[in-house]
Design an enzyme around this catalytic site. Structure first.
Site, PDB file in Angstrom:
ATOM      1  CG  ASP A  79       5.883  28.876 -37.992  1.00  0.00           C
ATOM      2  OD1 ASP A  79       4.841  29.680 -39.139  1.00  0.00           O
ATOM      3  OD2 ASP A  79       5.872  27.753 -38.356  1.00  0.00           O
ATOM      4  CD  GLN A  89      -0.104  24.982 -36.861  1.00  0.00           C
ATOM      5  OE1 GLN A  89       0.476  25.579 -37.845  1.00  0.00           O
ATOM      6  NE2 GLN A  89      -0.754  26.214 -35.730  1.00  0.00           N
ATOM      7  CE  LYS A 147       0.065  27.746 -40.752  1.00  0.00           C
ATOM      8  NZ  LYS A 147       0.711  27.527 -39.006  1.00  0.00           N
TER       9      LYS A 147
HETATM   10  N1  GUN Z   1       0.845  28.039 -33.743  1.00  0.00           N
HETATM   11  C1  GUN Z   1      -0.158  29.126 -33.175  1.00  0.00           C
HETATM   12  N2  GUN Z   1      -0.044  30.601 -34.723  1.00  0.00           N
HETATM   13  C2  GUN Z   1       1.517  29.510 -35.065  1.00  0.00           C
HETATM   14  C3  GUN Z   1       2.319  29.783 -36.182  1.00  0.00           C
HETATM   15  O1  GUN Z   1       1.848  31.036 -36.990  1.00  0.00           O
HETATM   16  N3  GUN Z   1       2.316  28.695 -36.448  1.00  0.00           N
HETATM   17  C4  GUN Z   1       2.567  27.723 -35.714  1.00  0.00           C
HETATM   18  N4  GUN Z   1       3.508  26.281 -36.413  1.00  0.00           N
HETATM   19  N5  GUN Z   1       2.184  27.209 -35.086  1.00  0.00           N
HETATM   20  C5  GUN Z   1       1.563  28.688 -34.362  1.00  0.00           C
END
Ligand code: GUN
Length: 293
Positions: A119, A96, A52
């Site tokens: 998100d 995350q 990211k």
């Molecule tokens: N864990 C698995 N997928 C995601 C996501 O799209 N965003 C975040 N923050 N954590 C995740």
């Protein structure tokens, strides 16, 4: 059979975002900024967050990575989120997941200012999505919608079956596919661990979205000939012959399912790359809304 190449679509999305960012910078504006919080050192989470951050850099966004030890308490994470909420140079905040068990994921999600909820996990964002109001769309379903649009895969009037009802993928995906929007207007069935006749339902799918997190769960005898198959799975499966000691497996048994389909996403190289594209789009949207630019 068409391979839905996430690399191709993500590159196109990122090119557009980079062009927009270049214009902002040329006009003397600051770059959009994403803040990512990573707790602990889960291998997959490390990889996702690193990706990211790298993708932000590639398109001219800035990023802020906040790392906490696995043993950090909940209050410290909430305190950091409050700081980032108050920081006008931060447009989007993501924490995350998953988090260690001493930290409530729900509390953390609800602590993020909905205006920075890139998100799309905050109940405010989820509620807006359900009601068809403008909101941040969770990155993976958003990425899948972009893929359908890129390849012009008509969805109107089709039967979409979504396996999985998570807040991150299955539930928002089912809402988008059933919404009255471009690449929506499907009749949607959601299947989950208590669905008794899963195979029969999957066989009725014109569009099958597998988001249950069980490697190679979907077999050829569960897929209708000519269906579109979207594989959201990205499970690390131990494999001593692989350089890293594991291989990434999707929720679909690609080798046996692909020949039956009209279109299918590969793993890796499919939906995973689109998740980041969705996140970046949301971050630019947050920047525009919050700065008024
Ligand atoms: N864990 C698995 N997928 C995601 C996501 O799209 N965003 C975040 N923050 N954590 C995740």
């Amino acid at each position: 059979m068409l391979i839905l190449d996430g690399k191709l679509v993500a590159a196109a999305v990122k090119e557009t975002l980079k062009a927009e960012t270049d214009i902002l910078l040329k006009n003397g504006k600051r770059a959009p900024q994403l803040a990512a919080i990573l707790v602990g050192s889960n291998g997959a989470s490390e990889t996702y967050v690193a990706s990211k951050v790298k993708n932000c850099e590639e398109i001219g966004f800035t990023s802020l990575l906040v790392r906490f030890d696995e043993t950090i308490d909940e209050a410290s994470v909430l305190q950091k989120i409050a700081e980032l909420n108050a920081d006008d140079s931060v447009d989007g905040i993501l924490v995350q997941l998953p988090l260690p068990k001493q930290i409530s994921e729900q509390k953390v999600i609800e602590a993020i200012d909905p205006r920075k909820d890139v998100d799309g996990f905050h109940p405010s964002s989820a509620g807006k999505l359900v009601q068809g109001l403008p909101s941040f769309i969770p990155a993976t379903p958003y990425g899948i919608m972009m893929m359908l649009e890129f390849f012009k895969l008509e969805t109107k009037g089709k039967h979409a079956v979504v396996i999985g009802r998570s807040n991150i993928v299955g539930r928002p995906m089912s809402i988008l596919l059933s919404s009255n929007i471009p690449y929506g207007n499907c009749t949607v069935t959601i299947c989950h661990s208590h669905t008794p006749n899963l195979k029969e339902i999957c066989l009725q799918a014109d569009i099958l979205v597998a988001a249950l997190g069980r490697p190679e769960f979907v077999k050829a005898d569960m897929v209708k000939s000519g269906a579109i198959v979207i594989d959201v799975g990205i499970t690390r499966v131990a494999d001593e012959t692989a350089k890293k000691g594991f291989r990434i497996k999707g929720d679909v048994d690609y080798n046996e399912v692909a020949p039956k389909t009209s279109a299918i996403t590969p793993v890796p190289g499919g939906v995973g790359l689109m998740t980041i594209a969705g996140l970046l789009k949301n971050t630019l949207q947050a920047y525009k809304t919050n700065t008024g630019i």
